[in-house]
Design an enzyme around this catalytic site. Structure first.
Site, mmCIF file in Angstrom:
data_model
loop_
_atom_site.group_PDB
_atom_site.id
_atom_site.type_symbol
_atom_site.label_atom_id
_atom_site.label_comp_id
_atom_site.label_asym_id
_atom_site.label_seq_id
_atom_site.Cartn_x
_atom_site.Cartn_y
_atom_site.Cartn_z
ATOM 1 N N CYS A 199 -8.206 1.522 6.905
ATOM 2 C CA CYS A 199 -7.642 2.214 5.743
ATOM 3 C C CYS A 199 -8.118 1.604 4.429
ATOM 4 O O CYS A 199 -8.630 0.479 4.375
ATOM 5 C CB CYS A 199 -6.120 2.224 5.829
ATOM 6 N N GLU B 200 0.763 -0.409 16.448
ATOM 7 C CA GLU B 200 -0.107 0.706 16.058
ATOM 8 C C GLU B 200 -1.022 1.106 17.214
ATOM 9 O O GLU B 200 -1.242 2.301 17.468
ATOM 10 C CB GLU B 200 -0.943 0.340 14.829
ATOM 11 N N HIS C 113 5.596 -4.883 8.811
ATOM 12 C CA HIS C 113 5.579 -6.253 9.316
ATOM 13 C C HIS C 113 5.720 -7.252 8.170
ATOM 14 O O HIS C 113 4.765 -7.906 7.759
ATOM 15 C CB HIS C 113 4.300 -6.513 10.105
ATOM 16 N N CYS D 128 0.857 -1.187 0.000
ATOM 17 C CA CYS D 128 0.000 0.000 0.000
ATOM 18 C C CYS D 128 0.891 1.234 0.000
ATOM 19 O O CYS D 128 2.113 1.148 0.115
ATOM 20 C CB CYS D 128 -0.902 0.003 1.229
ATOM 21 N N CYS E 192 2.514 5.872 8.895
ATOM 22 C CA CYS E 192 1.562 6.014 7.790
ATOM 23 C C CYS E 192 0.665 7.224 8.049
ATOM 24 O O CYS E 192 0.124 7.374 9.153
ATOM 25 C CB CYS E 192 0.715 4.754 7.668
ATOM 26 N N THR F 78 -6.204 0.704 12.043
ATOM 27 C CA THR F 78 -6.452 0.831 10.600
ATOM 28 C C THR F 78 -6.481 -0.497 9.856
ATOM 29 O O THR F 78 -6.846 -0.522 8.679
ATOM 30 C CB THR F 78 -5.372 1.714 9.947
ATOM 31 N N SER G 204 -0.945 -7.668 10.915
ATOM 32 C CA SER G 204 -2.371 -7.668 11.253
ATOM 33 C C SER G 204 -3.238 -7.807 10.016
ATOM 34 O O SER G 204 -4.142 -8.647 9.960
ATOM 35 C CB SER G 204 -2.725 -6.379 12.003
ATOM 36 N N ASN G 205 -2.970 -7.011 8.989
ATOM 37 C CA ASN G 205 -3.856 -7.035 7.820
ATOM 38 C C ASN G 205 -3.752 -8.352 7.068
ATOM 39 O O ASN G 205 -4.738 -8.825 6.508
ATOM 40 C CB ASN G 205 -3.590 -5.823 6.919
ATOM 41 N N HIS H 234 3.857 1.994 11.802
ATOM 42 C CA HIS H 234 2.776 1.792 12.770
ATOM 43 C C HIS H 234 2.589 2.977 13.709
ATOM 44 O O HIS H 234 1.566 3.071 14.380
ATOM 45 C CB HIS H 234 3.065 0.529 13.593
#
EC number: 1.17.7.4
Length: 314
Positions: free
Chosen positions: A197, A126, A41, A12, A96, A167, A226-227, A74
């Protein structure tokens, strides 16, 4: 076997920016460059930057006085920023901008003395950085991870309340938690737009489509991302086998029992180079065709800090 690639996937804008900040700092100032926490990460990315002279630390106490340090994507707490200032560290901030937006919401609540509720995962950097924006002892910030945590909140129905979110959460879980918060605290305020996000949202929506077409979904990403974890969980919830991996060597032959179609996506911190390495490995297991799904085009871009940007242009 057939491979189907999700779209969008991978890096991203915030991750691109964070990695560029480390690369440019190394190019301009030379090694060593200290980075507080993994800048993003992903093990593959971090190892590559480490080989070029980045030194990853968890605490500023590990950084020599006056050295250059980069804050990870983060974000960090106000206490960490103050410590860096007190120790005369040269800071490049890779937080970010979409995380910074949430920080500003928390700081605003703190100034007003509004009690804040953060939806997020305990222990995630984060979350630690976001909660560290709140300093007003007359209010307070409280972390919840799921609907069940709401019952333990100490606030009253008529308290002045606001909420924010990490996010990189699950869209479905977060919507459920927000709905439960609003049911218990009807007057609670929140962001005009979801704090989750654009990249997290787009990749989860892409996995929904991918899972419909796949017998197995492979999510390229590290275990502490995490994502990436949310993508694997989403595929599993849709009834499709899923695996999270960040190295072609992770692939196991028994994953492909009764599998005709493999869906592949990548978390926001996973590079396309790693995706392609995994595809090459899959060909050894019998994958013989590749299709890429249509998806949203992402054109978000975040500038690096001015000092690095000027050097980049020159």
């Amino acid at each position: 076997m057939k491979i189907i690639l999700a779209n969008p996937r991978g890096f991203c804008a915030g991750v691109d920016r964070a990695i560029s900040i480390v690369e440019l700092a190394l190019e301009i100032h030379g090694a060593p460059i200290y980075v507080r926490h993994e800048v993003v990460h992903n093990r593959f990315v971090v190892n590559g930057l480490r080989e070029r002279g980045a030194i990853f630390v968890e605490e500023l106490s590990e950084v020599p006085d006056g050295a250059i340090v980069i804050f990870s994507a983060h974000g960090v707490s106000q206490a960490v920023r103050q410590e860096a200032k007190d120790r005369n560290l040269k800071v490049f901030d890779a937080t970010c901008p979409l995380v910074t937006k949430v920080h500003m919401q928390v700081a605003r609540a703190s100034r007003k003395g509004t009690k804040a509720i953060l939806i997020g995962h305990k222990g995630h950097p984060e979350v630690e950085g976001t909660m560290g924006q709140y300093s007003n002892e007359d209010g307070g910030i409280f972390l919840i991870e799921k609907v069940e945590d709401i019952a333990r909140l100490p606030m009253q129905e008529n308290d002045n309340l606001t909420f924010m979110t990490q996010t990189t959460l699950s869209l479905d879980d977060t919507a459920e938690t927000i709905a439960a918060l609003k049911e218990k605290y009807p007057a609670i305020q929140g962001p005009h737009k979801n704090d989750i996000c654009y990249a997290t949202t787009n990749r989860q929506e892409a996995v929904r489509e991918l899972a419909k077409l796949s017998d197995l979904v492979l999510v390229v990403g590290s275990k502490n991302s995490s994502n990436s974890n949310r993508l694997a969980e989403l595929a599993s919830r849709m009834g499709v086998k899923s695996q999270l991996l960040d190295d072609p060597a992770d692939i196991q032959a028994d994953w492909f029992n009764d599998v005709k179609t493999i869906g592949i996506t990548a978390g926001a911190s996973a590079p396309e180079e790693l995706v392609q390495s995994i595809i090459s490995r899959l060909k050894r297991f019998g994958a013989n065709s590749i299709e890429e799904l249509q998806g949203l085009e992402e054109n978000m871009f975040f500038e690096v800090p001015k000092e690095l940007r000027i050097k980049e242009v020159n």
